[in-house]
Design a protein around this motif. Structure first.
Motif, PDB file in Angstrom:
ATOM      1  N   THR A  32      25.363  18.510  13.182  1.00 59.19           N
ATOM      2  CA  THR A  32      24.304  17.501  13.144  1.00 59.19           C
ATOM      3  C   THR A  32      23.419  17.758  11.921  1.00 59.19           C
ATOM      4  N   PRO A  33      22.650  16.758  11.494  1.00 57.15           N
ATOM      5  CA  PRO A  33      21.718  16.994  10.387  1.00 57.15           C
ATOM      6  C   PRO A  33      20.748  18.145  10.686  1.00 57.15           C
ATOM      7  N   GLN A  34      20.269  18.247  11.928  1.00 55.49           N
ATOM      8  CA  GLN A  34      19.354  19.323  12.294  1.00 55.49           C
ATOM      9  C   GLN A  34      20.040  20.684  12.199  1.00 55.49           C
ATOM     10  N   ALA A  35      21.281  20.768  12.650  1.00 53.81           N
ATOM     11  CA  ALA A  35      22.020  22.025  12.572  1.00 53.81           C
ATOM     12  C   ALA A  35      22.228  22.440  11.115  1.00 53.81           C
ATOM     13  N   ALA A  36      22.566  21.486  10.268  1.00 55.97           N
ATOM     14  CA  ALA A  36      22.744  21.790   8.845  1.00 55.97           C
ATOM     15  C   ALA A  36      21.426  22.259   8.233  1.00 55.97           C
ATOM     16  N   GLN A  37      20.331  21.635   8.631  1.00 58.75           N
ATOM     17  CA  GLN A  37      19.010  22.036   8.133  1.00 58.75           C
ATOM     18  C   GLN A  37      18.652  23.445   8.624  1.00 58.75           C
ATOM     19  N   ASP A  38      18.918  23.734   9.889  1.00 59.53           N
ATOM     20  CA  ASP A  38      18.643  25.070  10.441  1.00 59.53           C
ATOM     21  C   ASP A  38      19.470  26.135   9.731  1.00 59.53           C
ATOM     22  N   PHE A  39      20.729  25.816   9.462  1.00 55.81           N
ATOM     23  CA  PHE A  39      21.592  26.748   8.741  1.00 55.81           C
ATOM     24  C   PHE A  39      21.036  27.000   7.338  1.00 55.81           C
ATOM     25  N   ALA A  40      20.683  25.936   6.624  1.00 59.37           N
ATOM     26  CA  ALA A  40      20.170  26.080   5.257  1.00 59.37           C
ATOM     27  C   ALA A  40      18.895  26.921   5.240  1.00 59.37           C
ATOM     28  N   ALA A  41      18.021  26.730   6.227  1.00 57.33           N
ATOM     29  CA  ALA A  41      16.785  27.520   6.302  1.00 57.33           C
ATOM     30  C   ALA A  41      17.107  28.993   6.535  1.00 57.33           C
ATOM     31  N   ALA A  42      18.034  29.277   7.431  1.00 53.31           N
ATOM     32  CA  ALA A  42      18.419  30.669   7.692  1.00 53.31           C
ATOM     33  C   ALA A  42      19.060  31.288   6.451  1.00 53.31           C
ATOM     34  N   LEU A  43      19.905  30.528   5.791  1.00 51.71           N
ATOM     35  CA  LEU A  43      20.562  31.013   4.574  1.00 51.71           C
ATOM     36  C   LEU A  43      19.525  31.363   3.507  1.00 51.71           C
ATOM     37  N   GLU A  44      18.498  30.551   3.412  1.00 52.78           N
ATOM     38  CA  GLU A  44      17.436  30.773   2.419  1.00 52.78           C
ATOM     39  C   GLU A  44      16.557  31.968   2.785  1.00 52.78           C
ATOM     40  N   ASP A  45      16.213  32.091   4.066  1.00 50.93           N
ATOM     41  CA  ASP A  45      15.202  33.055   4.513  1.00 50.93           C
ATOM     42  C   ASP A  45      15.712  34.469   4.768  1.00 50.93           C
ATOM     43  N   MET A  46      16.936  34.598   5.176  1.00 51.74           N
ATOM     44  CA  MET A  46      17.416  35.907   5.634  1.00 51.74           C
ATOM     45  C   MET A  46      17.776  36.828   4.468  1.00 51.74           C
ATOM     46  N   PRO A  47      17.674  38.142   4.696  1.00 53.41           N
ATOM     47  CA  PRO A  47      18.010  39.099   3.637  1.00 53.41           C
ATOM     48  C   PRO A  47      19.482  38.992   3.222  1.00 53.41           C
ATOM     49  N   LYS A  48      19.731  39.282   1.990  1.00 58.78           N
ATOM     50  CA  LYS A  48      21.090  39.240   1.444  1.00 58.78           C
ATOM     51  C   LYS A  48      21.547  40.651   1.107  1.00 58.78           C
ATOM     52  N   PRO A  49      22.818  40.882   1.122  1.00 59.91           N
ATOM     53  CA  PRO A  49      23.891  39.950   1.459  1.00 59.91           C
ATOM     54  C   PRO A  49      23.957  39.667   2.952  1.00 59.91           C
ATOM     55  N   MET A  50      24.479  38.481   3.257  1.00 52.27           N
ATOM     56  CA  MET A  50      24.564  37.987   4.629  1.00 52.27           C
ATOM     57  C   MET A  50      26.024  37.819   5.026  1.00 52.27           C
ATOM     58  N   LEU A  51      26.309  38.142   6.282  1.00 50.49           N
ATOM     59  CA  LEU A  51      27.609  37.862   6.892  1.00 50.49           C
ATOM     60  C   LEU A  51      27.384  36.818   7.972  1.00 50.49           C
ATOM     61  N   ALA A  52      28.118  35.720   7.904  1.00 48.78           N
ATOM     62  CA  ALA A  52      28.062  34.695   8.943  1.00 48.78           C
ATOM     63  C   ALA A  52      29.403  34.696   9.672  1.00 48.78           C
ATOM     64  N   TYR A  53      29.341  34.469  10.990  1.00 47.01           N
ATOM     65  CA  TYR A  53      30.604  34.444  11.733  1.00 47.01           C
ATOM     66  C   TYR A  53      30.648  33.274  12.707  1.00 47.01           C
ATOM     67  N   CYS A  54      31.872  32.883  13.014  1.00 45.87           N
ATOM     68  CA  CYS A  54      32.171  31.863  14.013  1.00 45.87           C
ATOM     69  C   CYS A  54      33.547  32.220  14.573  1.00 45.87           C
ATOM     70  N   ARG A  55      34.308  31.257  15.042  1.00 45.82           N
ATOM     71  CA  ARG A  55      35.635  31.565  15.592  1.00 45.82           C
ATOM     72  C   ARG A  55      36.588  32.044  14.497  1.00 45.82           C
ATOM     73  N   SER A  56      36.603  31.346  13.360  1.00 43.99           N
ATOM     74  CA  SER A  56      37.569  31.681  12.313  1.00 43.99           C
ATOM     75  C   SER A  56      36.948  31.906  10.940  1.00 43.99           C
ATOM     76  N   GLY A  57      35.685  31.545  10.776  1.00 47.37           N
ATOM     77  CA  GLY A  57      35.016  31.583   9.479  1.00 47.37           C
ATOM     78  C   GLY A  57      34.939  30.222   8.820  1.00 47.37           C
ATOM     79  N   THR A  58      35.725  29.275   9.306  1.00 45.14           N
ATOM     80  CA  THR A  58      35.755  27.938   8.700  1.00 45.14           C
ATOM     81  C   THR A  58      34.421  27.215   8.882  1.00 45.14           C
ATOM     82  N   ARG A  59      33.867  27.247  10.075  1.00 38.13           N
ATOM     83  CA  ARG A  59      32.594  26.579  10.352  1.00 38.13           C
ATOM     84  C   ARG A  59      31.493  27.125   9.445  1.00 38.13           C
TER      85      ARG A  59
END
Length: 138
Positions: free
Chosen positions: A72-99
């Protein structure tokens, strides 16, 4: 574990477990983002268990759960905010990495060219060409 670097500061992985946290820390990751809802698959480790293990190692965590195929647009916005705010390097995970790769592609569109997004994703083993074509069309 199957960690795939998308950029110097962002990598993706299939589902991780609390037991993976020492390896993630040793690899230098300072934050972990979960893009998978709890209970998506039987036996999947719950986010709280992963988060507890990560925090014990000094790794920042955040959950931005995305139902597969339903960004959803809200989910994409929440993801972008987390990507911007969180310390780097970052590891994101889901079922396969595709999401996680798809969300990164959406968040990066406009800051990076479509070709750069497709190339970075392809180098990590993910095909984002269809998504970039959709983004190009608006």
């Amino acid at each position: 574990m199957d960690i795939r670097r998308i950029t110097e500061d962002y990598a993706v992985s299939p589902q991780i477990s609390p037991d993976d946290i020492p390896e993630i820390k040793a690899a230098g990751f300072r934050s972990i983002m979960c893009n998978r809802p709890d209970g998506e698959d039987y036996g999947q480790p719950e986010f709280d268990a992963v988060a507890e293990a990560a925090r014990a190692e000094g790794i920042e965590v955040r959950c931005v759960p995305i139902v597969s195929g339903m960004v959803t647009p809200q989910a994409a916005q929440d993801f972008a905010a987390a990507l911007e705010d969180m310390p780097k390097p970052m590891l994101a995970y889901c079922r396969s990495g595709t999401r996680c790769t798809m969300l990164w592609s959406i968040a990066s569109y406009g800051r990076l060219s479509g070709d750069e997004i497709v190339s970075a994703a392809r180098d990590a083993g993910y095909d984002m060409s269809g998504l970039v074509r959709q983004l190009d069309r608006g």
